[in-house]
Design a protein around this motif. Structure first.
Motif, PDB file in Angstrom:
ATOM      1  N   GLY A   1       2.395  15.158 -40.355  1.00  0.00           N
ATOM      2  CA  GLY A   1       2.843  16.462 -39.908  1.00  0.00           C
ATOM      3  C   GLY A   1       2.169  17.604 -40.639  1.00  0.00           C
ATOM      4  N   PRO A   2       2.391  18.821 -40.190  1.00  0.00           N
ATOM      5  CA  PRO A   2       1.730  19.989 -40.784  1.00  0.00           C
ATOM      6  C   PRO A   2       2.053  20.175 -42.264  1.00  0.00           C
ATOM      7  N   GLY A   3       3.284  19.845 -42.653  1.00  0.00           N
ATOM      8  CA  GLY A   3       3.678  20.058 -44.036  1.00  0.00           C
ATOM      9  C   GLY A   3       3.811  18.791 -44.843  1.00  0.00           C
ATOM     10  N   GLY A   4       3.349  17.661 -44.285  1.00  0.00           N
ATOM     11  CA  GLY A   4       3.543  16.403 -44.975  1.00  0.00           C
ATOM     12  C   GLY A   4       5.019  16.111 -45.161  1.00  0.00           C
ATOM     13  N   ASP A   5       5.773  16.128 -44.047  1.00  0.00           N
ATOM     14  CA  ASP A   5       7.234  16.081 -44.122  1.00  0.00           C
ATOM     15  C   ASP A   5       7.840  14.932 -43.323  1.00  0.00           C
ATOM     16  N   ASN A   6       7.201  13.764 -43.380  1.00  0.00           N
ATOM     17  CA  ASN A   6       7.730  12.573 -42.689  1.00  0.00           C
ATOM     18  C   ASN A   6       7.881  12.812 -41.189  1.00  0.00           C
ATOM     19  N   THR A   7       6.954  13.549 -40.618  1.00  0.00           N
ATOM     20  CA  THR A   7       7.044  13.889 -39.200  1.00  0.00           C
ATOM     21  C   THR A   7       7.035  12.640 -38.321  1.00  0.00           C
ATOM     22  N   TYR A   8       6.248  11.640 -38.683  1.00  0.00           N
ATOM     23  CA  TYR A   8       6.137  10.432 -37.857  1.00  0.00           C
ATOM     24  C   TYR A   8       7.509   9.785 -37.641  1.00  0.00           C
ATOM     25  N   SER A   9       8.201   9.460 -38.718  1.00  0.00           N
ATOM     26  CA  SER A   9       9.504   8.814 -38.563  1.00  0.00           C
ATOM     27  C   SER A   9      10.542   9.773 -37.993  1.00  0.00           C
ATOM     28  N   ALA A  10      10.435  11.063 -38.334  1.00  0.00           N
ATOM     29  CA  ALA A  10      11.392  12.037 -37.795  1.00  0.00           C
ATOM     30  C   ALA A  10      11.236  12.178 -36.283  1.00  0.00           C
ATOM     31  N   GLN A  11       9.995  12.209 -35.802  1.00  0.00           N
ATOM     32  CA  GLN A  11       9.778  12.257 -34.353  1.00  0.00           C
ATOM     33  C   GLN A  11      10.383  11.033 -33.681  1.00  0.00           C
ATOM     34  N   HIS A  12      10.204   9.875 -34.277  1.00  0.00           N
ATOM     35  CA  HIS A  12      10.765   8.652 -33.695  1.00  0.00           C
ATOM     36  C   HIS A  12      12.290   8.721 -33.616  1.00  0.00           C
ATOM     37  N   ARG A  13      12.916   9.229 -34.667  1.00  0.00           N
ATOM     38  CA  ARG A  13      14.379   9.345 -34.616  1.00  0.00           C
ATOM     39  C   ARG A  13      14.814  10.289 -33.501  1.00  0.00           C
ATOM     40  N   ARG A  14      14.128  11.414 -33.380  1.00  0.00           N
ATOM     41  CA  ARG A  14      14.504  12.380 -32.342  1.00  0.00           C
ATOM     42  C   ARG A  14      14.272  11.823 -30.941  1.00  0.00           C
ATOM     43  N   VAL A  15      13.158  11.122 -30.746  1.00  0.00           N
ATOM     44  CA  VAL A  15      12.875  10.570 -29.420  1.00  0.00           C
ATOM     45  C   VAL A  15      13.876   9.473 -29.073  1.00  0.00           C
ATOM     46  N   ALA A  16      14.174   8.590 -30.034  1.00  0.00           N
ATOM     47  CA  ALA A  16      15.157   7.537 -29.779  1.00  0.00           C
ATOM     48  C   ALA A  16      16.508   8.145 -29.410  1.00  0.00           C
ATOM     49  N   GLN A  17      16.919   9.184 -30.134  1.00  0.00           N
ATOM     50  CA  GLN A  17      18.189   9.838 -29.832  1.00  0.00           C
ATOM     51  C   GLN A  17      18.158  10.484 -28.447  1.00  0.00           C
ATOM     52  N   ALA A  18      17.035  11.100 -28.100  1.00  0.00           N
ATOM     53  CA  ALA A  18      16.928  11.751 -26.794  1.00  0.00           C
ATOM     54  C   ALA A  18      16.996  10.728 -25.663  1.00  0.00           C
ATOM     55  N   VAL A  19      16.298   9.602 -25.826  1.00  0.00           N
ATOM     56  CA  VAL A  19      16.333   8.560 -24.801  1.00  0.00           C
ATOM     57  C   VAL A  19      17.732   7.975 -24.704  1.00  0.00           C
ATOM     58  N   ALA A  20      18.348   7.676 -25.842  1.00  0.00           N
ATOM     59  CA  ALA A  20      19.700   7.110 -25.834  1.00  0.00           C
ATOM     60  C   ALA A  20      20.679   8.058 -25.159  1.00  0.00           C
ATOM     61  N   SER A  21      20.541   9.342 -25.422  1.00  0.00           N
ATOM     62  CA  SER A  21      21.434  10.325 -24.802  1.00  0.00           C
ATOM     63  C   SER A  21      21.234  10.382 -23.295  1.00  0.00           C
ATOM     64  N   GLU A  22      19.974  10.329 -22.864  1.00  0.00           N
ATOM     65  CA  GLU A  22      19.702  10.381 -21.426  1.00  0.00           C
ATOM     66  C   GLU A  22      20.238   9.147 -20.708  1.00  0.00           C
ATOM     67  N   VAL A  23      20.174   8.006 -21.372  1.00  0.00           N
ATOM     68  CA  VAL A  23      20.678   6.764 -20.772  1.00  0.00           C
ATOM     69  C   VAL A  23      22.198   6.699 -20.850  1.00  0.00           C
ATOM     70  N   GLY A  24      22.779   7.403 -21.833  1.00  0.00           N
ATOM     71  CA  GLY A  24      24.219   7.353 -22.025  1.00  0.00           C
ATOM     72  C   GLY A  24      24.666   6.269 -22.984  1.00  0.00           C
ATOM     73  N   LEU A  25      23.806   5.923 -23.934  1.00  0.00           N
ATOM     74  CA  LEU A  25      24.148   4.894 -24.913  1.00  0.00           C
ATOM     75  C   LEU A  25      25.045   5.468 -26.001  1.00  0.00           C
ATOM     76  N   ALA A  26      26.059   4.723 -26.370  1.00  0.00           N
ATOM     77  CA  ALA A  26      26.894   5.111 -27.498  1.00  0.00           C
ATOM     78  C   ALA A  26      26.083   5.008 -28.788  1.00  0.00           C
ATOM     79  N   ASP A  27      26.508   5.739 -29.817  1.00  0.00           N
ATOM     80  CA  ASP A  27      25.757   5.753 -31.066  1.00  0.00           C
ATOM     81  C   ASP A  27      25.634   4.372 -31.695  1.00  0.00           C
ATOM     82  N   ASP A  28      26.642   3.523 -31.490  1.00  0.00           N
ATOM     83  CA  ASP A  28      26.603   2.194 -32.093  1.00  0.00           C
ATOM     84  C   ASP A  28      25.956   1.145 -31.185  1.00  0.00           C
ATOM     85  N   ALA A  29      25.349   1.601 -30.068  1.00  0.00           N
ATOM     86  CA  ALA A  29      24.727   0.664 -29.124  1.00  0.00           C
ATOM     87  C   ALA A  29      23.226   0.576 -29.303  1.00  0.00           C
ATOM     88  N   TRP A  30      22.661   1.391 -30.206  1.00  0.00           N
ATOM     89  CA  TRP A  30      21.211   1.392 -30.365  1.00  0.00           C
ATOM     90  C   TRP A  30      20.842   1.670 -31.820  1.00  0.00           C
TER      91      TRP A  30
END
Length: 341
Positions: free
Chosen positions: A188-217
């Motif tokens: 990332g631009p600031g050397g701030d763990n952007t790679y793993s942070a992007q993955h967390r955000r994308v996984a959460q976005a996909v789970a939300s769109e599918v309607g997965l409960a927090d403990d299902a993924w």
């Protein structure tokens, strides 16, 4: 529509096309790391299981066909060519082809959705090295990391829905390519763990769109390599499968949301190795599709290619001179990336 570029250059990792290509390809992919041929021959078996040909070549051909068709539908008819890091056609070959056709201003798309040294900055280094090697002059504009776009999320959400239709109630594991934790820290631009942070955000976005409960993924990683004493992102998908089975989980869907298409890390690490692990543990197992040529994904790429403005994709305002800096600090890097620098 008015298209401000003469051509589209797709950048990818590359892969062998026949058995005799495998060892030379492995040497290219690990150059500078001092890995002996004996170890490379062990890893080469993954490719030889599939006839010595990586599926990445055919999948990239499909991606470029879909891009051409979508761009044409939008009134853009320009060459779309590919240049690889580790096998032919190399980046230098692609630039020579474009120069011969008269192209000078080129928009560049890497087949990696996230920000890190190996998935973004190294491709900028590849471009800079290719320009230096060929002496060709181009105005190159690179599209930024695009994992957090609506099109990428929507395509992954459809893949999860289809997989869960085959295996209802399964625990969903979002799986991506692991990297050393030091590379993640520098991403990332600031050397701030952007790679793993992007993955967390994308996984959460996909789970939300599918309607997965927090403990299902949850998230897991695959494709670790290198010395065992160097820490990489964890948990490994195979280790996590064993833990889930011990906890009483009966079935799992793996989602290769870190990959654009079915290349070796998907067809071996998930379709072969993780599937075998799940089978040995008595787990039901389905691997969701990659985004591939999903219309929402291809449509997003077409928009990004026609208007690659800073911040328009991927959540990164720009790629700075020190963005994702790791590996070879003195290596030249393409000065115009993600539309601005």
């Amino acid at each position: 529509m008015t298209f401000p570029f003469d051509a589209v250059l797709v950048l990818s990792y590359g892969g062998p096309r026949q058995p005799e290509d495998v060892l030379p390809f492995m040497r290219n992919a690990t150059r500078g790391r001092g890995i002996p041929d004996e170890r490379l021959l062990e890893v080469s078996e993954h490719y030889l299981m599939f006839g010595g040909a990586s599926p990445i070549n055919e999948r990239n051909d499909e991606l470029m066909d879909a891009l051409r068709a979508e761009l044409s539908r939008r009134g853009v008819d320009v060459p779309v060519v590919i240049g690889n890091r580790n096998w032919d056609p190399y980046v230098t070959d692609a630039l020579a082809q474009l120069a011969a056709g008269g192209a000078r201003r080129v928009v560049v798309l890497a087949t990696s959705a996230y920000a890190s040294y190996s998935s973004c900055r190294q491709y900028r280094e590849d471009l800079a090295a290719a320009l230096a090697d060929t002496g060709l002059e181009f105005d190159l504009v690179k599209v930024g990391p695009f994992a957090e776009t609506d099109g990428f999320v929507a395509a992954n959400a459809d893949a999860v829905r289809d997989a869960l239709a085959e295996l209802p109630g399964a625990r969903v594991l979002f799986v991506s390519h692991s990297i050393p934790t030091a590379m993640d820290a520098a991403s990332g631009p600031g050397g701030d763990n952007t790679y793993s942070a992007q993955h967390r955000r994308v996984a959460q976005a996909v789970a939300s769109e599918v309607g997965l409960a927090d403990d299902a993924w949850e998230m897991a990683w695959c494709s670790r390599s290198g010395a065992p004493h160097i820490p990489w992102l964890e948990p490994d998908v195979n280790d996590r499968l064993a833990e889930l089975a011990a906890d009483g989980v009966s079935s799992v869907v793996t989602v290769p949301y870190g990959f654009v298409n079915d290349h070796m890390e998907v067809v071996y690490d998930l379709d072969t190795e993780a599937r075998a692990t799940a089978s040995g543990l008595g787990l039901g197992y389905v691997r969701a599709a990659t985004v591939g040529v999903h219309p929402a994904f291809i449509g997003m790429l077409a928009v990004a290619l026609t208007d690659p403005q800073p911040g328009s994709v991927g959540g990164l305002a720009t790629c700075h001179a020190t963005c994702c800096l790791l590996g070879r600090p003195g290596a030249p890097v393409l000065p115009t990336a993600c539309a601005a620098d």
